[in-house]
Write a protein that holds these residues in place. Structure first.
Motif, PDB file in Angstrom:
ATOM      1  N   PHE A 114     -12.194 -13.875  -2.163  1.00 54.98           N
ATOM      2  CA  PHE A 114     -11.554 -12.584  -2.394  1.00 54.98           C
ATOM      3  C   PHE A 114     -12.681 -11.488  -2.045  1.00 54.98           C
ATOM      4  O   PHE A 114     -13.722 -11.722  -2.180  1.00 54.98           O
ATOM      5  N   GLN A 115     -12.272 -10.214  -1.294  1.00 58.11           N
ATOM      6  CA  GLN A 115     -13.012  -9.037  -1.019  1.00 58.11           C
ATOM      7  C   GLN A 115     -12.142  -7.893  -1.262  1.00 58.11           C
ATOM      8  O   GLN A 115     -11.308  -7.851  -0.449  1.00 58.11           O
ATOM      9  N   ALA A 116     -12.446  -7.180  -2.396  1.00 54.44           N
ATOM     10  CA  ALA A 116     -11.950  -5.903  -2.667  1.00 54.44           C
ATOM     11  C   ALA A 116     -12.387  -4.893  -1.694  1.00 54.44           C
ATOM     12  O   ALA A 116     -13.749  -4.642  -1.609  1.00 54.44           O
ATOM     13  N   VAL A 117     -11.556  -4.002  -0.751  1.00 55.70           N
ATOM     14  CA  VAL A 117     -11.900  -3.150  -0.080  1.00 55.70           C
ATOM     15  C   VAL A 117     -11.170  -1.691  -0.460  1.00 55.70           C
ATOM     16  O   VAL A 117      -9.930  -1.701  -1.104  1.00 55.70           O
ATOM     17  N   TRP A 118     -11.664  -0.739   0.075  1.00 58.14           N
ATOM     18  CA  TRP A 118     -11.117   0.566  -0.089  1.00 58.14           C
ATOM     19  C   TRP A 118      -9.993   1.077   0.979  1.00 58.14           C
ATOM     20  O   TRP A 118      -9.974   0.586   1.898  1.00 58.14           O
ATOM     21  N   ASP A 119      -9.106   1.592   0.509  1.00 63.34           N
ATOM     22  CA  ASP A 119      -7.962   2.173   1.489  1.00 63.34           C
ATOM     23  C   ASP A 119      -8.630   3.253   2.010  1.00 63.34           C
ATOM     24  O   ASP A 119      -9.106   4.243   1.413  1.00 63.34           O
ATOM     25  N   PRO A 120      -8.644   3.368   3.360  1.00 67.13           N
ATOM     26  CA  PRO A 120      -9.395   4.469   4.121  1.00 67.13           C
ATOM     27  C   PRO A 120      -8.681   5.767   4.029  1.00 67.13           C
ATOM     28  O   PRO A 120      -9.164   6.866   3.919  1.00 67.13           O
ATOM     29  N   LYS A 121      -7.347   5.747   3.537  1.00 71.62           N
ATOM     30  CA  LYS A 121      -6.659   7.016   3.368  1.00 71.62           C
ATOM     31  C   LYS A 121      -6.706   7.624   1.898  1.00 71.62           C
ATOM     32  O   LYS A 121      -6.547   8.771   1.750  1.00 71.62           O
ATOM     33  N   GLN A 122      -7.099   6.554   0.926  1.00 73.76           N
ATOM     34  CA  GLN A 122      -7.283   7.086  -0.523  1.00 73.76           C
ATOM     35  C   GLN A 122      -8.351   6.397  -1.155  1.00 73.76           C
ATOM     36  O   GLN A 122      -8.267   5.335  -1.284  1.00 73.76           O
TER      37      GLN A 122
END
Length: 629
Positions: free
Chosen positions: A553-561
């Motif tokens: 798993f790799q947790a990523v940010w939502d570019p919009k939020q």
């Protein structure tokens, strides 16, 4: 003459002894009495000789040989002069009525002495009853302080001992000589030899011999490669496994875009690549964009759905990386596979299989994909095989950006927005600064970090001189302006206890950092100030144990939020989860039958509400709003 000589010796040996009649100690004339104590005689030269008579202990009890304490204790003068009758009773107890002969093989032979033997032999060897009387006189005389030099030769050395101790030492030596005469040690040695010679029977079970004509168990004729009629089948030629084809490195230089899942149809390929080449980003990235409220964000996520048309197998093998094209008119997804393939999927094509093209620009897993911000028609791909390539759809070629056959690459990111300079992380812990502006081959600068391994590299979105690296159990932040061959990190995050899968800055401001660790925790740090130690804000418990066969798993940010992260889940039913930076769950994407596997790698569209997740079998699952569908 012999009798008179013996009498003279007796008179000389018993100077102050009184003679006691033997008849007083006989109760029955028919009973034979034998003294248990050997006679010590004095020979010329005062040499002591001990004559032992063997006897059997079979018919006697141990208590019969205990002398009364009154004869051995040293008492007062009145007790010393004890009655002769008591001594007589004690002597009767010591005299044995009979001596039984034992076997000549196992025991020493015992001859039965009697009082009828000649006088001379009885004086020299055994004096049956008179010995007991002399013994009693010796006790009396020794207790009176008289010496016993003639009858007890060899005791002069113990003149300092009491009479009781001298008698005790004398008894010990006589008993030792007696047991030595039994030859017990020799008998034990013979018995041990007999036991060694007789070997015990073998306890091991003998294996039964196989019969030549015995019918064995049934076996598959297919596995034995035998025809049903009994004729051996011809050997099939061995085919190389896919792993053998993946190991060789591809030749350096540009590679043509030749799809593996299509026949030679140049017209369709040209039309497909032209669609990707014409796609461009309609709006530039606005860093000052205000975040929408959580309420409106949840409402938009609830409108995202999945169906059979948005699920397709794009690559062969597990998906290691996913990237969404920033186009707002078409939904284009790129996936990097473990096999080294790069799959492109245009969701606007119907049937969906016609919109999938698979290329093979690498020989090992493709761990990182990125569309160039300056030119979205360029797709940058990095592989474990030590190559970094750029797929140019307008030219239908994969150009080679950077190559290092001595090391394996793990991740990369763009230091400049125009993709002219890059930072590349190596699996051995080193890093490379790559400058694409150099004509011909790219120029590199190798930096050895203090990390043993680097899994991901990510550049700060605002202050692009800073970048963060994730390794085994440490996360470091570096300043690209002060990199040296041996560089020390600017800041270290030491809160992790196990290996770290990824570390990413928040996409708009970079004020937050999210890490994914193997200790089943997602951590969010405050990176608004990089001049001091970064503080830990939130810890989210999340199962990150994917096992051997699933991509980590790799947790990523939502570019919009940028205050929300997206991560896969091991929970049932299968889902993709969205968390707020405070640790609260915002949304979970369920797909029912369309989402029946774990999406380990996920990516969000920078402007649209589209989510693409890849699993370990090469499938891509796309959630999008109903209007886009």
């Amino acid at each position: 003459m012999s009798g008179s000589g013996t009498a003279a010796e007796e008179k000389a040996g018993s100077r102050q002894r009184s003679q006691v009649k033997v008849n007083e100690y006989k109760e029955n004339e028919n009973t034979d009495y034998v003294s248990l104590r050997p006679i010590q005689t004095t020979v010329l030269g005062k040499t002591a000789k001990v004559y032992l008579t063997p006897f059997s202990l079979n018919t006697y009890k141990l208590g019969q040989f205990k002398c009364p304490k009154s004869l051995l204790e040293k008492n007062s003068n009145n007790e010393v002069m004890c009655k002769k009758t008591e001594i007589k009773k004690t002597c009767r107890m010591l005299l044995t009525p009979k001596m039984k002969a034992t076997s000549s093989k196992t025991e020493s032979t015992v001859q039965k002495p009697s009082l009828d033997i000649n006088t001379e032999s009885s004086k020299l060897l055994y004096k049956s009853t008179s010995d007991v009387v002399i013994l009693s006189d010796d006790v009396e005389s020794s207790q009176d302080g008289e010496s016993d030099e003639d009858n007890t030769p060899g005791l002069d050395d113990f003149s300092g001992l009491s009479p009781y101790e001298r008698k005790r030492l004398k008894n010990i030596s006589e008993n030792a000589n007696f047991f030595a005469s039994l030859q017990l040690s020799e008998s034990a040695a013979r018995l041990r030899e007999m036991i060694k010679k007789s070997k015990p029977p073998e306890s091991k079970r003998k294996k039964p011999k196989k019969r030549e004509n015995e019918i064995g168990c049934r076996r598959s004729m297919r596995l034995l490669k035998v025809d049903p009629s009994g004729i051996p089948l011809p050997e099939t030629p061995t085919q190389p496994t896919p792993e053998e084809d993946e190991n060789p490195l591809l030749p350096p230089g540009p590679l043509e875009m030749v799809p593996e899942n299509r026949d030679d149809n140049s017209e369709l390929l040209k039309g497909f690549l032209l669609t990707w080449a014409e796609m461009s980003k309609s709006s530039s990235k606005n860093t000052e964009q205000k975040l929408s409220s959580i309420k409106s964000y949840k409402a938009n996520l609830n409108g995202m759905v999945i169906n059979e048309d948005t699920v397709c197998k794009v690559t062969r093998g597990a998906v290691f990386s996913v990237a969404l094209h920033p186009s707002e008119t078409r939904t284009l997804v790129a996936a990097g596979a473990k096999s080294g393939q790069v799959g492109l999927w245009d969701l606007s094509q119907y049937p969906k299989e016609d919109g999938v093209y698979v290329f093979h620009p690498h020989s090992q897993p493709v761990s990182c994909l990125c569309f160039s911000p300056a030119n979205p028609s360029h797709l940058l791909s990095l592989s474990y095989d030590g190559t970094l390539r750029c797929g140019d759809f307008s030219r239908a070629v994969f150009e080679e950006v950077y190559r290092n056959e001595r090391s394996s690459f793990s991740s990369f990111d763009l230091l400049a927005e125009d993709a002219s300079t890059l930072i590349v992380g190596h699996w051995d812990g080193s890093m490379s600064l790559v400058d694409r502006r150099t004509p011909g081959t790219s120029c590199e600068k190798l930096i050895n970090s203090s990390m043993r391994k680097i899994r991901t590299v990510h550049v700060h979105p605002v202050h692009r001189q800073y970048f963060i690296t994730a390794g085994l159990s440490d996360t470091h932040i570096y300043d690209a302006r002060h990199l040296k061959p041996r560089s020390q990190p600017l800041i270290s995050l030491t809160e992790h206890t196990k290996s770290i899968a990824s570390a990413y800055f928040s996409p708009l401001t970079g004020n937050r950092v999210v890490t994914t660790s193997a200790d089943c925790k997602l951590r969010i740090f405050d990176s608004s100030c990089l001049s001091s130690q970064i503080a830990l804000l939130t810890t989210i418990r999340h199962n990150t144990i994917t096992g051997r066969w699933l991509t980590r798993f790799q947790a990523v940010w939502d570019p919009k939020q940028e205050d929300c992260i997206v991560v896969g889940s091991m929970a049932h039913p299968r889902r993709v989860e969205v968390f707020h930076e405070t640790g609260k769950s915002v949304h979970s994407f369920f797909g029912g039958e369309c989402l029946a596997s774990v999406c380990s790698i996920n990516a969000m569209h920078p402007t649209r509400y589209i989510l693409a997740g890849g699993n370990s079998s090469g499938k891509i699952h796309v959630f999008m709003d109903q209007e886009s569908c």
